[in-house]
Every structure is written in C-alpha cells, then in structure tokens.
Design an enzyme around this catalytic site. Structure first.
Site, PDB file in Angstrom:
ATOM      1  N   GLY A   9       0.835  -1.215   0.000  1.00  0.00           N
ATOM      2  CA  GLY A   9       0.000   0.000   0.000  1.00  0.00           C
ATOM      3  C   GLY A   9       0.862   1.255   0.000  1.00  0.00           C
ATOM      4  O   GLY A   9       0.557   2.231   0.690  1.00  0.00           O
ATOM      5  N   TYR A 151     -15.317  -3.751   9.061  1.00  0.00           N
ATOM      6  CA  TYR A 151     -13.985  -3.107   9.072  1.00  0.00           C
ATOM      7  C   TYR A 151     -13.339  -3.306  10.444  1.00  0.00           C
ATOM      8  O   TYR A 151     -12.164  -3.706  10.530  1.00  0.00           O
ATOM      9  CB  TYR A 151     -14.077  -1.621   8.720  1.00  0.00           C
ATOM     10  CG  TYR A 151     -12.719  -0.941   8.773  1.00  0.00           C
ATOM     11  CD1 TYR A 151     -11.722  -1.270   7.857  1.00  0.00           C
ATOM     12  CD2 TYR A 151     -12.417   0.001   9.759  1.00  0.00           C
ATOM     13  CE1 TYR A 151     -10.460  -0.679   7.917  1.00  0.00           C
ATOM     14  CE2 TYR A 151     -11.159   0.596   9.825  1.00  0.00           C
ATOM     15  CZ  TYR A 151     -10.186   0.256   8.902  1.00  0.00           C
ATOM     16  OH  TYR A 151      -8.938   0.842   8.974  1.00  0.00           O
ATOM     17  N   PHE A 188      -8.245   7.242   2.478  1.00  0.00           N
ATOM     18  CA  PHE A 188      -9.055   6.237   3.176  1.00  0.00           C
ATOM     19  C   PHE A 188     -10.559   6.507   3.048  1.00  0.00           C
ATOM     20  O   PHE A 188     -11.340   5.611   2.704  1.00  0.00           O
ATOM     21  CB  PHE A 188      -8.626   6.233   4.652  1.00  0.00           C
ATOM     22  CG  PHE A 188      -9.364   5.270   5.526  1.00  0.00           C
ATOM     23  CD1 PHE A 188      -8.957   3.953   5.635  1.00  0.00           C
ATOM     24  CD2 PHE A 188     -10.472   5.678   6.260  1.00  0.00           C
ATOM     25  CE1 PHE A 188      -9.634   3.062   6.459  1.00  0.00           C
ATOM     26  CE2 PHE A 188     -11.149   4.791   7.088  1.00  0.00           C
ATOM     27  CZ  PHE A 188     -10.730   3.486   7.181  1.00  0.00           C
TER      28      PHE A 188
HETATM   29  P1  NDP Z   1      -5.129   4.973   1.486  1.00  0.00           P
HETATM   30  O1  NDP Z   1      -6.417   4.678   0.811  1.00  0.00           O
HETATM   31  O2  NDP Z   1      -4.538   6.335   1.315  1.00  0.00           O
HETATM   32  O3  NDP Z   1      -4.030   3.883   1.102  1.00  0.00           O
HETATM   33  C1  NDP Z   1      -4.365   2.523   1.001  1.00  0.00           C
HETATM   34  C2  NDP Z   1      -3.211   1.794   0.317  1.00  0.00           C
HETATM   35  O4  NDP Z   1      -3.535   0.402   0.265  1.00  0.00           O
HETATM   36  C3  NDP Z   1      -3.020   2.271  -1.114  1.00  0.00           C
HETATM   37  O5  NDP Z   1      -1.639   2.414  -1.355  1.00  0.00           O
HETATM   38  C4  NDP Z   1      -3.595   1.149  -1.946  1.00  0.00           C
HETATM   39  O6  NDP Z   1      -2.839   1.024  -3.148  1.00  0.00           O
HETATM   40  C5  NDP Z   1      -3.344  -0.067  -1.054  1.00  0.00           C
HETATM   41  N1  NDP Z   1      -4.292  -1.145  -1.357  1.00  0.00           N
HETATM   42  C6  NDP Z   1      -5.634  -1.135  -1.156  1.00  0.00           C
HETATM   43  N2  NDP Z   1      -6.182  -2.265  -1.618  1.00  0.00           N
HETATM   44  C7  NDP Z   1      -5.158  -3.017  -2.109  1.00  0.00           C
HETATM   45  C8  NDP Z   1      -5.084  -4.274  -2.735  1.00  0.00           C
HETATM   46  N3  NDP Z   1      -6.184  -5.031  -2.957  1.00  0.00           N
HETATM   47  N4  NDP Z   1      -3.869  -4.738  -3.120  1.00  0.00           N
HETATM   48  C9  NDP Z   1      -2.767  -4.009  -2.916  1.00  0.00           C
HETATM   49  N5  NDP Z   1      -2.760  -2.799  -2.330  1.00  0.00           N
HETATM   50  C10 NDP Z   1      -3.952  -2.308  -1.940  1.00  0.00           C
HETATM   51  O7  NDP Z   1      -5.388   4.694   3.040  1.00  0.00           O
HETATM   52  P2  NDP Z   1      -4.437   4.784   4.334  1.00  0.00           P
HETATM   53  O8  NDP Z   1      -3.063   5.169   3.993  1.00  0.00           O
HETATM   54  O9  NDP Z   1      -5.159   5.578   5.334  1.00  0.00           O
HETATM   55  O10 NDP Z   1      -4.500   3.260   4.802  1.00  0.00           O
HETATM   56  C11 NDP Z   1      -3.361   2.452   5.011  1.00  0.00           C
HETATM   57  C12 NDP Z   1      -3.636   1.495   6.147  1.00  0.00           C
HETATM   58  O11 NDP Z   1      -3.863   2.240   7.339  1.00  0.00           O
HETATM   59  C13 NDP Z   1      -4.862   0.608   5.953  1.00  0.00           C
HETATM   60  O12 NDP Z   1      -4.568  -0.683   6.428  1.00  0.00           O
HETATM   61  C14 NDP Z   1      -5.916   1.274   6.835  1.00  0.00           C
HETATM   62  O13 NDP Z   1      -6.885   0.359   7.269  1.00  0.00           O
HETATM   63  C15 NDP Z   1      -5.026   1.764   7.966  1.00  0.00           C
HETATM   64  N6  NDP Z   1      -5.589   2.830   8.786  1.00  0.00           N
HETATM   65  C16 NDP Z   1      -6.020   4.006   8.216  1.00  0.00           C
HETATM   66  C17 NDP Z   1      -6.554   5.005   9.015  1.00  0.00           C
HETATM   67  C18 NDP Z   1      -7.114   6.268   8.452  1.00  0.00           C
HETATM   68  O14 NDP Z   1      -7.919   6.934   9.156  1.00  0.00           O
HETATM   69  N7  NDP Z   1      -6.735   6.707   7.273  1.00  0.00           N
HETATM   70  C19 NDP Z   1      -6.588   4.842  10.476  1.00  0.00           C
HETATM   71  C20 NDP Z   1      -6.101   3.570  10.957  1.00  0.00           C
HETATM   72  C21 NDP Z   1      -5.607   2.627  10.133  1.00  0.00           C
HETATM   73  P3  NDP Z   1      -3.426   0.707  -4.600  1.00  0.00           P
HETATM   74  O15 NDP Z   1      -4.822   1.270  -4.647  1.00  0.00           O
HETATM   75  O16 NDP Z   1      -2.461   1.359  -5.536  1.00  0.00           O
HETATM   76  O17 NDP Z   1      -3.386  -0.769  -4.651  1.00  0.00           O
HETATM   77  C1  8X3 Z   2      -9.390   4.039  10.273  1.00  0.00           C
HETATM   78  C2  8X3 Z   2      -9.910   4.870  11.391  1.00  0.00           C
HETATM   79  O1  8X3 Z   2     -11.987   5.446  12.749  1.00  0.00           O
HETATM   80  O2  8X3 Z   2     -12.239   5.298  10.338  1.00  0.00           O
HETATM   81  O3  8X3 Z   2      -8.974   2.788  10.698  1.00  0.00           O
HETATM   82  O4  8X3 Z   2     -11.980   3.308  11.664  1.00  0.00           O
HETATM   83  S1  8X3 Z   2     -11.605   4.702  11.519  1.00  0.00           S
END
Ligand code: NDP
Ligand code: 8X3
Length: 250
Positions: A9, A151, A188
C-alpha cells in the site's frame, strides 16, 4: 549494508509517507501497490535517495502475491522489514444493510492479503533468524463503533494475528508489532465512501493525524536497538478521544 523494507500500500497515504520517511534514512525499498503509474513516479523520485524496486500486484490474489515476491532481484531478496499496510474500509453501513462485496473486500484485503504477503516473506526471516514485521492495525481494531462492524472485525483480526505472529516467531528473534492510528487524513475516506462527497467532511473541523505523523512512528519502531520491540501503539490526533468522540469546531 542498508536494511531493506517492503511496504504494501505504498501508493498512497500512510504507506506513501512511510516510503519517503524510510528513504530519508537510507533504507532500500520495495514498494507495492496496484497503481503502477504511482509506483513508477515514486521509484523515479526516491531513487535519488536510495535503491528502489517496485512490485505491482493485488494482495487479494495469492498467486500474484507469491509471484511478485518470488520475482525480486538478488539485491532486494533479503527483506529485513515488512510493513503490512495495504488496506481500506469499504462502506459504512449497519450490518443489516451491509454490502457483501464490501465485506469480501475488507476481509480479503485487510486480513487475507496481509497473511498472503506475510507467508511469502516470513520464510526468509525465519531462515536468517532476523526480521521485523509491522502490521498497520487501527483504533478500529481495539474498539467497535456504529456501522464499523466488518472493518472493525478485520482490524481486530489484524491485532490477533499480530499477537500470534509475535508468539510464533519469538524463537526466531523476529520482532512483530502493530501501529494503530485513529483518524488519518489520507485517501481512506474516499475509498470508504466510494468517491461520495461525504468523504470530504470526515476531516473537517479539526486537525486529523497526517500520514507523515504515522510514518514517523513507524520509523521510530523500526529504528530501535535490537533488544527493543515496539509491540503495540495506539495513536490519535489531539482532537480525537476514541472512535466516536472527536472535538470538532465547525
Ligand atoms: P489509502 O487509501 O490512502 O491507502 C491505502 C493503500 O492500500 C493504497 O496504497 C492502496 O494502493 C493499497 N491497497 C488497497 N487495496 C489493495 C489491494 N487489494 N492490493 C494491494 N494494495 C492495496 O489509506 P491509508 O493510507 O489511510 O490506509 C493504510 C492502512 O492504514 C490501511 O490498512 C488502513 O486500514 C489503515 N488505517 C487508516 C486510518 C485512516 O484513518 N486513514 C486509520 C487507521 C488505520 P493501490 O490502490 O495502488 O493498490
Ligand atoms: C481508520 C480509522 O476510525 O475510520 O482505521 O476506523 S476509523
């Protein structure tokens, strides 16, 4: 020799910021994601700082995952650090209205995808008796909020798997930990709400965590001395108290 980190990611948000943070500190990088154009731009930019290899695959696909990791050139074969970050929320609906495709996506990507990538990389770590795995969980892995159902379930699973990995990989001296952020302003919400403009409101009225804030904590975890393992971190922006309480000034 520089340490090599594989980040899933890496094309957006936390993974993207982590790639830049690691490159700043001279780590060699394997950057993964589905959006090849973004990976290519990152490779071009970060190659000025370090050695970068890109792997373009979907973590939902077991064969593609193993093929990608198996294709690594000699210089990148030794993965010291795995950042299991790829993942997203898909939808925000009460369980009775939930969309099965969304459920599949969250379980397949956040849970099974993390396992596939780990399965492809752990053998090298156990063989060398060294390595560090960081799983990106969430505050949603520690508490459940309304409409968060699947989720939250996927992130609770990530935390259980993290503990399981730490126990089972303990004989090999492999560090395992989870970094669990609350609200982070990335793509996200665009993904969760499928491009709906409601996504724009999620980070309004307060200063959410930025991807760089999380990347710095991830770097802190991977840069501790050999005897220190950061096992679990919960981090929020100041405005957030828990999954449902956020002080907004609108
Ligand atoms: P983004 O949507 O900005 O990034 C998500 C990343 O995951 C992208 O690089 C995407 O790349 C990759 N991805 C998604 N699906 C796939 C797939 N099927 N195969 C390969 N790569 C994949 O979100 P975040 O940076 O916020 O999220 C990153 C992590 O942090 C996640 O696990 C999320 O659950 C977690 N998280 C996020 C929070 C938030 O509030 N933003 C809070 C807590 C945790 P591409 O589409 O190019 O494949
Ligand atoms: C992402 C944060 O609060 O949307 O994991 O679940 S929340």
């Amino acid at each position: 020799m520089n340490k090599t980190a594989l980040i899933t990611g890496a094309t957006s948000g936390i993974g993207y910021a982590t790639a830049f943070e690691f490159a700043k500190h001279g780590m060699d990088l394997i950057l993964c994601g589905r959006r090849l154009n973004r990976l290519e731009v990152m490779q071009k930019d970060l190659s000025k700082l370090t050695n970068v290899h890109i792997l373009n695959f979907d973590v939902r696909h077991k064969e593609a995952t193993f093929k990608a990791v198996g294709s690594l050139p000699e210089h990148f074969k030794r993965i010291d650090i795995l950042i299991n970050n790829a993942g997203n929320a898909h939808g925000l609906d009460p369980i009775n209205d939930g969309n099965i495709d969304d459920w599949d996506a969250m379980i397949d990507i956040n849970v099974k995808g993390l396992l596939y990538v780990s399965k492809a990389i752990i053998p090298g770590m156990t063989e060398r008796k060294s390595g560090h795995i960081i799983n990106i969980g969430s505050s949603a892995g520690k508490e459940v909020y309304p409409k968060g159902n699947v989720y939250c379930g996927s992130k609770h699973a990530v935390l259980a798997i993290t503990e399981g990995m730490r126990i089972d990989l303990n004989p090999y001296g492999i560090k395992v930990g989870a970094i669990n952020p609350g609200l982070v302003e990335t793509e996200f919400s665009k993904v969760r709400f499928k491009g709906d403009k409601i996504a724009d409101t999620v980070y309004q009225g307060y200063k959410a965590l930025q991807a760089e804030d999380v990347a710095e904590v991830i770097y802190f975890a991977v840069s501790r001395p050999p005897h220190v393992n950061i096992a679990d971190v919960l981090m929020f922006c100041t405005a957030q108290a828990n999954s449902t309480i956020v002080k907004k000034e609108l």
